[in-house]
Design a protein around this motif. Structure first.
Motif, short mmCIF file in Angstrom:
data_model
loop_
_atom_site.label_atom_id
_atom_site.label_comp_id
_atom_site.label_asym_id
_atom_site.label_seq_id
_atom_site.Cartn_x
_atom_site.Cartn_y
_atom_site.Cartn_z
N PHE A 162 0.79 -1.16 0.04
CA PHE A 162 0.05 0.01 0.04
C PHE A 162 0.76 1.31 0.03
CE2 PHE A 162 1.14 0.22 4.48
CZ PHE A 162 0.82 1.33 4.84
N TYR A 163 0.35 2.38 -0.29
CA TYR A 163 0.92 3.73 -0.21
C TYR A 163 -0.31 4.60 0.02
CZ TYR A 163 -0.69 4.82 -4.99
OH TYR A 163 -1.34 4.98 -6.36
N GLN A 164 -0.14 5.93 0.44
CA GLN A 164 -1.00 6.62 0.63
C GLN A 164 -0.88 8.03 0.33
OE1 GLN A 164 -1.02 7.74 5.28
NE2 GLN A 164 0.63 6.29 5.20
N LYS A 165 -2.15 8.75 0.52
CA LYS A 165 -2.27 10.15 0.10
C LYS A 165 -2.62 10.84 1.33
CE LYS A 165 -2.73 9.59 -4.83
NZ LYS A 165 -3.35 9.80 -6.00
N PRO A 166 -2.62 12.26 1.29
CA PRO A 166 -3.31 12.87 2.53
C PRO A 166 -4.91 12.36 2.93
CG PRO A 166 -2.23 14.58 1.48
CD PRO A 166 -2.21 13.25 0.45
N ASN A 167 -5.54 12.28 1.78
CA ASN A 167 -6.89 11.67 1.99
C ASN A 167 -7.32 10.22 1.73
OD1 ASN A 167 -7.67 14.36 2.80
ND2 ASN A 167 -7.79 14.98 0.68
N GLU A 168 -6.33 9.38 1.26
CA GLU A 168 -6.56 8.06 0.66
C GLU A 168 -5.62 7.12 0.96
OE1 GLU A 168 -8.20 7.73 -3.14
OE2 GLU A 168 -6.20 8.28 -4.06
N VAL A 169 -6.02 5.91 1.12
CA VAL A 169 -4.89 4.97 1.11
C VAL A 169 -5.15 4.07 -0.09
CG1 VAL A 169 -4.03 2.82 2.51
CG2 VAL A 169 -4.53 4.94 3.67
N VAL A 170 -4.05 3.77 -1.07
CA VAL A 170 -4.05 2.80 -2.10
C VAL A 170 -3.69 1.47 -1.82
CG1 VAL A 170 -3.72 2.53 -4.48
CG2 VAL A 170 -4.30 4.82 -3.52
N VAL A 171 -4.53 0.41 -1.75
CA VAL A 171 -3.87 -0.90 -1.61
C VAL A 171 -3.85 -1.74 -2.90
CG1 VAL A 171 -4.31 -3.29 -0.22
CG2 VAL A 171 -5.02 -1.16 0.75
N THR A 172 -2.75 -2.47 -3.06
CA THR A 172 -2.53 -3.11 -4.28
C THR A 172 -2.50 -4.72 -4.00
OG1 THR A 172 -1.61 -1.32 -5.36
CG2 THR A 172 -1.32 -3.48 -6.56
#
Length: 355
Positions: A162-172
């Motif tokens: 996973f990686y993240q931005k201030p408003n969301e987390v992206v899971v692969t």
């Protein structure tokens, strides 16, 4: 009005203000939702921001609106390459190359060759992995006769990150070749439930309690040919130290903007170094620069700098006052202009005409 926004967006892109460019293109699209040029230009800005999934969506929309637009296929190919969707990238490029002008065909050909190379490397790596898994170690036990035993399929195990931005987390989830109908994903207040019915194997499940709370209605996912990408909308402005909840991990309340180079997934160092496509983007950027209209560029750049660093209310005030006054008023005070229409105020000695 949309043409003015488009011009400002192009200027912002040329000056490397990619977030502002995306914002201005989005406003122009809201006014002209069937303009393929706006979508393909926003795709280019999204590529610069490394928002590759958004870039693919924009390119796809541009292709729907104008199937003869070569640049849309080119930018879809570039974004898919970054997402490691090599076959999808190749298909888009092969579709677009007959439509491309002569001067762009070489760029298409270079990208197609890169796709072929990466597809071959991926297939080779897959064969090696399967060969290793089939090879029986020397100290292993003799093969067991399964004629009187129940044979069951191996339970699949998929790597995730996973990686993240201030408003969301992206899971692969790296699950290759899974039909979309075989994937079921549910979102809870602090739960993520993933079920994959892999063809010819047992059902895979992954149900972590998440590090932080999410907003289920704003979460979404996409099943791709080589992976599943899940976007989790954060409920709180915190930095996730890890994906799964851990009582011993300290919560950082202020979500910090970490550079995309740090947040993006890192891939094994043994993976071959990929070709740098910044040169191609620079050439595309030059094309956009050639389209720049005459005007007071220095003043425009100054105002873009104000817009870039401003808060949301200031941006709204600038946009509303500029649009409603036909470009004669630029206010940064939302309280002053938010509740009324901004009238035009031409310079002394000039008259404002309505067309």
């Amino acid at each position: 009005m949309a043409s003015d926004l488009e011009r400002k967006a192009k200027d912002a892109f040329i000056d490397d203000h990619f977030e502002l460019a995306v914002d201005l293109y989005s406003q122009a699209i809201a006014l002209c939702p069937n303009n393929a040029e706006l979508f393909v230009d926003r795709a280019q800005a999204n590529i610069k921001l490394q928002s590759f999934t958004d870039a693919v969506a924009d390119a796809n929309r541009a292709i729907e609106l104008d199937p003869s637009m070569a640049r849309a296929y080119f930018r879809k190919g570039m974004a898919c390459l970054k997402l490691e969707e090599y076959q999808t990238a190749k298909t888009a490029l092969e579709t677009g190359i007959p439509l491309a002008p002569v001067e762009l065909k070489t760029k298409f050909s270079d990208l197609i060759k890169e796709c072929d190379k990466l597809i071959a490397e991926e297939a080779s790596a897959q064969v090696e992995t399967e060969s290793v898994s089939l090879e029986r170690p020397k100290d292993s036990q003799p093969a067991i006769d399964l004629s009187h035993h129940e044979q069951t399929a191996a339970k699949p195990i998929y790597r995730h990150e996973f990686y993240q931005k201030p408003n969301e987390v992206v899971v692969t989830i790296f699950a290759k070749g899974i039909p979309a109908q075989n994937v079921s994903i549910d979102f809870g207040e602090q739960m993520l439930s993933i079920t994959i019915d892999a063809p010819g194997a047992d059902t895979y499940t992954f149900q972590p309690r998440l590090f932080g709370k999410i907003i289920p209605d704003k979460c979404r996912y996409e099943v791709m040919t080589t992976k599943i990408e899940i976007r989790l909308a954060k409920a709180d402005a915190i930095h996730w130290q890890c994906l799964e909840y851990n009582k011993g991990v300290t919560v950082i309340r202020q979500a910090t903007a970490v550079s995309s180079e740090i947040q993006r997934p890192s891939y094994p160092s043994s993976k071959p170094k990929r070709k740098d496509w910044d040169k191609l983007e620079a050439e595309v950027k030059k094309e956009e620069k050639d389209e720049k209209l005459d005007g007071d560029a220095a003043l425009n750049k100054f105002f873009r700098g104000i817009y870039q660093d401003a808060d949301e209310d200031t941006r709204r005030a600038m946009m509303k006052s500029f649009v409603e006054s036909n470009g004669t008023v630029l206010s940064t005070n939302w309280k002053e202009v938010g509740s009324k229409k901004v009238e035009g105020s031409p310079p002394d000695g000039m008259e404002l005409k309505k067309w």
